[in-house]
Write a protein that holds these residues in place. Structure first.
Motif, PDB file in Angstrom:
ATOM      1  N   LEU A 105     -86.316 -33.843   3.465  1.00  0.00           N
ATOM      2  CA  LEU A 105     -86.957 -34.023   4.767  1.00  0.00           C
ATOM      3  C   LEU A 105     -88.443 -33.697   4.694  1.00  0.00           C
ATOM      4  O   LEU A 105     -89.276 -34.409   5.262  1.00  0.00           O
ATOM      5  N   TYR A 106     -88.786 -32.610   3.998  1.00  0.00           N
ATOM      6  CA  TYR A 106     -90.197 -32.276   3.819  1.00  0.00           C
ATOM      7  C   TYR A 106     -90.969 -33.460   3.209  1.00  0.00           C
ATOM      8  O   TYR A 106     -92.120 -33.727   3.567  1.00  0.00           O
ATOM      9  N   SER A 107     -90.316 -34.173   2.274  1.00  0.00           N
ATOM     10  CA  SER A 107     -90.990 -35.248   1.531  1.00  0.00           C
ATOM     11  C   SER A 107     -91.260 -36.473   2.388  1.00  0.00           C
ATOM     12  O   SER A 107     -91.955 -37.387   1.934  1.00  0.00           O
ATOM     13  N   SER A 108     -90.701 -36.518   3.598  1.00  0.00           N
ATOM     14  CA  SER A 108     -90.998 -37.620   4.513  1.00  0.00           C
ATOM     15  C   SER A 108     -91.972 -37.192   5.606  1.00  0.00           C
ATOM     16  O   SER A 108     -92.134 -37.903   6.604  1.00  0.00           O
ATOM     17  N   PHE A 109     -92.635 -36.060   5.410  1.00  0.00           N
ATOM     18  CA  PHE A 109     -93.596 -35.575   6.407  1.00  0.00           C
ATOM     19  C   PHE A 109     -95.024 -35.595   5.872  1.00  0.00           C
ATOM     20  O   PHE A 109     -95.873 -36.340   6.372  1.00  0.00           O
ATOM     21  N   VAL A 110     -95.315 -34.834   4.819  1.00  0.00           N
ATOM     22  CA  VAL A 110     -96.697 -34.740   4.327  1.00  0.00           C
ATOM     23  C   VAL A 110     -97.150 -35.997   3.587  1.00  0.00           C
ATOM     24  O   VAL A 110     -98.215 -36.547   3.904  1.00  0.00           O
ATOM     25  N   PRO A 111     -96.414 -36.519   2.579  1.00  0.00           N
ATOM     26  CA  PRO A 111     -96.895 -37.684   1.833  1.00  0.00           C
ATOM     27  C   PRO A 111     -97.216 -38.909   2.694  1.00  0.00           C
ATOM     28  O   PRO A 111     -98.238 -39.569   2.453  1.00  0.00           O
ATOM     29  N   PRO A 112     -96.406 -39.266   3.718  1.00  0.00           N
ATOM     30  CA  PRO A 112     -96.782 -40.423   4.543  1.00  0.00           C
ATOM     31  C   PRO A 112     -98.120 -40.248   5.258  1.00  0.00           C
ATOM     32  O   PRO A 112     -98.858 -41.223   5.448  1.00  0.00           O
ATOM     33  N   LEU A 113     -98.436 -39.013   5.654  1.00  0.00           N
ATOM     34  CA  LEU A 113     -99.725 -38.769   6.309  1.00  0.00           C
ATOM     35  C   LEU A 113    -100.878 -39.009   5.344  1.00  0.00           C
ATOM     36  O   LEU A 113    -101.899 -39.615   5.709  1.00  0.00           O
ATOM     37  N   VAL A 114    -100.731 -38.557   4.101  1.00  0.00           N
ATOM     38  CA  VAL A 114    -101.772 -38.761   3.093  1.00  0.00           C
ATOM     39  C   VAL A 114    -101.923 -40.243   2.782  1.00  0.00           C
ATOM     40  O   VAL A 114    -103.041 -40.775   2.703  1.00  0.00           O
ATOM     41  N   TYR A 115    -100.789 -40.936   2.633  1.00  0.00           N
ATOM     42  CA  TYR A 115    -100.877 -42.366   2.314  1.00  0.00           C
ATOM     43  C   TYR A 115    -101.516 -43.158   3.455  1.00  0.00           C
ATOM     44  O   TYR A 115    -102.272 -44.110   3.215  1.00  0.00           O
ATOM     45  N   ALA A 116    -101.231 -42.789   4.697  1.00  0.00           N
ATOM     46  CA  ALA A 116    -101.814 -43.502   5.833  1.00  0.00           C
ATOM     47  C   ALA A 116    -103.334 -43.456   5.797  1.00  0.00           C
ATOM     48  O   ALA A 116    -104.005 -44.400   6.253  1.00  0.00           O
ATOM     49  N   MET A 117    -103.896 -42.382   5.242  1.00  0.00           N
ATOM     50  CA  MET A 117    -105.353 -42.263   5.146  1.00  0.00           C
ATOM     51  C   MET A 117    -105.921 -42.987   3.937  1.00  0.00           C
ATOM     52  O   MET A 117    -107.006 -43.572   4.007  1.00  0.00           O
ATOM     53  N   LEU A 118    -105.193 -42.981   2.819  1.00  0.00           N
ATOM     54  CA  LEU A 118    -105.754 -43.465   1.561  1.00  0.00           C
ATOM     55  C   LEU A 118    -105.179 -44.798   1.083  1.00  0.00           C
ATOM     56  O   LEU A 118    -105.761 -45.434   0.216  1.00  0.00           O
ATOM     57  N   GLY A 119    -104.045 -45.219   1.615  1.00  0.00           N
ATOM     58  CA  GLY A 119    -103.396 -46.434   1.130  1.00  0.00           C
ATOM     59  C   GLY A 119    -104.032 -47.698   1.685  1.00  0.00           C
ATOM     60  O   GLY A 119    -104.614 -47.702   2.771  1.00  0.00           O
TER      61      GLY A 119
END
Length: 536
Positions: A105-119
């Motif tokens: 569950l943790y892995s679906s919280f922080v990484p998507p936020l980072v990708y939304a900025m950099l992807g």
């Protein structure tokens, strides 16, 4: 009278020789910067260059000023839809990686936020994937038993994720993304199919309610573990698992036949979790051998920087796991992103995607997350739900945050057998037998690569299958250079056109002239072969 086409040959001008340093510079530019990413900075004032530079490295700054309320409505619906898939998948894949479910569950919280900025992809939905989870479990499980030393195992998984992120970001910064292209389509089809088969077989542990199970990933070990414990099979768990598996497969079938009902397939895993939990609670099935998740800790991701095991004696294993899983995650994520970008006719920068993947995994490893990428299933749901930008990842992360803060106690009675059913249903879509049949029809060598990867994974291990597939692909590439396909060309009568004499029998040979079409550059690896074959 001679052939009029050859009586007055045109003079050939030899291009002037370039200085050595200029040749090296041009070679590096063509290899690392074929897209000329700095062309937009030419003839721009310093302030404009700064803005363009920030938009290049942080793409959200480029599309956020143009964000509209219509985009938000579309991203809101898509984000909530993929969140309903992300929660059960996150818990399931964490269990597949032998990690605590809460880390999924943790892995679906922080990484998507980072990708939304950099992807740079508008459609990619970030999350954990089964193949990377299986790799982590099989590679780290050989070094540390996750049941006997759970804390060290989690530390190694987080450390492997950190090194995977560093490796991915380094490939992007150094613009070495072409390395991922060595994983051919045939390699990926066979590797993914083999990994999916192994994952499905391993889920028999959950379906049958077994407590002890092999850590091996090969077919023989898994089947031996299953059939040596027939006396411990739980029919209650098996019936429940088969029912949920049938439901999940049926909803996927309906969604494929009627794309407008994509949401049925997207909601099915969450519905299975809810229904399964209610059934277990009402019938006290836990007392009859149906295993449940148990307590999940509430709250947001705790920082895990201090948990990274840089001084561990298992550091080499963590680095090796990070690099291998990082490459596989890159290959899947970039391929999925490019595939869906073609549907909307826009371009994504592979090197920027690698930087985004790398940074989100580095950040994730410091926030109790394990390896994430862009899985096909979640991205397909995001695409079909009508997402407009990467903002759907922010909505998904927000929904997961709410789950972590308030809803985790509701998953206490979620049966393990439901999670196994969700994994099996997702994995069945990765066994692409139609693509393998297509490879057989088009290119037998690619089919051999595909089958070799599949057999290597199923009967050996995930690492062995990957090594076999990449080795065969490289050997085939070298063979195509050392023994290139060649065609004798002839002149089509009454024209200036030259074609293969095998395909065009009317093409005439030119007396005293040998005209070849060679499907490779001519240099030392194949020069002798061409001389021996065509010297008269």
């Amino acid at each position: 009278m001679g052939n009029p086409y050859y009586e007055c040959p045109l003079p050939v001008t030899i291009p002037p020789a370039k200085p050595f340093l200029e040749s090296i510079k041009l070679g590096i530019k063509e290899t690392l910067f074929p897209d000329d990413p700095f062309r937009q900075f030419k003839n721009q004032p310093a302030s404009r260059k700064f803005i363009l530079g920030m938009q290049y490295f942080v793409p959200i700054l480029e599309w956020a000023p143009r964000y509209t309320f219509e985009f938000f409505k579309a991203d809101l619906i898509a984000g909530i839809t993929i969140a309903s898939l992300a929660v059960p998948q996150g818990i399931s894949y964490a269990s597949l990686a032998s990690l605590p479910p809460i880390i999924g569950l943790y892995s679906s919280f922080v990484p998507p936020l980072v990708y939304a900025m950099l992807g740079s992809s508008r459609d990619l939905a970030v999350g954990t994937v089964a193949v990377a989870s299986l790799l982590i479990s099989s590679m780290l499980g050989k070094e540390v038993n996750p049941n006997e030393n759970a804390k060290l195992y989690v530390q190694l998984a987080l450390t492997a994720t950190f090194f995977a992120g560093v490796f991915q970001a380094a490939l992007g910064l150094l613009r070495l993304g072409f390395i991922v292209d060595f994983l051919s389509h045939a390699t990926i089809v066979g590797f993914m199919g083999g990994a999916a088969t192994v994952v499905c077989l391993q889920q028999l542990k959950g379906i049958l309610g077994l407590v002890r199970f092999t850590h091996g990933t090969d077919l023989v070990s898994v089947l031996r573990s299953v059939f040596s414990q027939t006396h411990q099979w739980r029919w209650e768990s098996g019936v429940l698992g088969c029912c949920f598996l049938f439901f999940l497969v049926l909803t996927r079938y309906v969604s494929k036949r009627k794309p407008c009902f994509f949401w049925i397939n997207a909601m099915a895993p969450m519905m299975s979790v809810i229904v399964g939990s209610v059934l277990v609670y009402l019938t006290n099935a836990e007392k009859y051998g149906v295993q449940v998740i148990g307590h999940l800790k509430k709250g947001l991701n705790p920082l895990s920087v201090s948990e990274l095991a840089f001084g561990s004696p298992y550091m080499v294993a963590a680095i090796k796991t990070g690099i291998i899983t990082g490459v596989v995650a890159l290959a899947e994520g970039v391929a999925v992103g490019r595939s869906f970008a073609m549907f909307k006719n826009y371009h994504i920068d592979g090197n920027k995607e690698m930087i985004a993947f790398g940074m989100m995994n580095i950040a994730g490893s410091c926030a109790s997350c394990y390896l994430t990428t862009g899985p096909f299933s979640r991205t397909a749901v995001n695409f079909n739900a009508g997402c407009k930008t990467a903002g759907s990842n922010i909505v998904m992360a927000t929904a997961v945050m709410v789950t972590l803060l308030f809803l985790t106690p509701l998953f206490h009675y979620t049966p393990i057998v439901v999670l196994s059913s969700i994994i099996i249903a997702a994995m069945l879509g990765l066994i692409d037998y139609e693509a393998a049949i297509g490879l057989w029809k088009v290119d037998k060598c690619d089919f051999i690569v595909c089958v070799s990867a599949y057999i290597g994974v199923v009967f050996g291990s995930v690492e062995i299958g990957l090594v076999i597939a990449v080795t065969i692909s490289l050997l085939r590439m070298l063979l195509s250079v050392a023994r290139p396909r060649t065609f004798l060309l002839g002149n089509i009568p009454n024209s200036m056109i030259f074609r293969s004499r095998d395909q065009y029998p009317i093409a005439n040979n030119i007396p005293g002239v040998l005209i070849l079409q060679i499907d490779a550059p001519v240099y030392f690896a194949n020069a002798n072969y061409l001389r021996e074959r065509y010297a008269k």
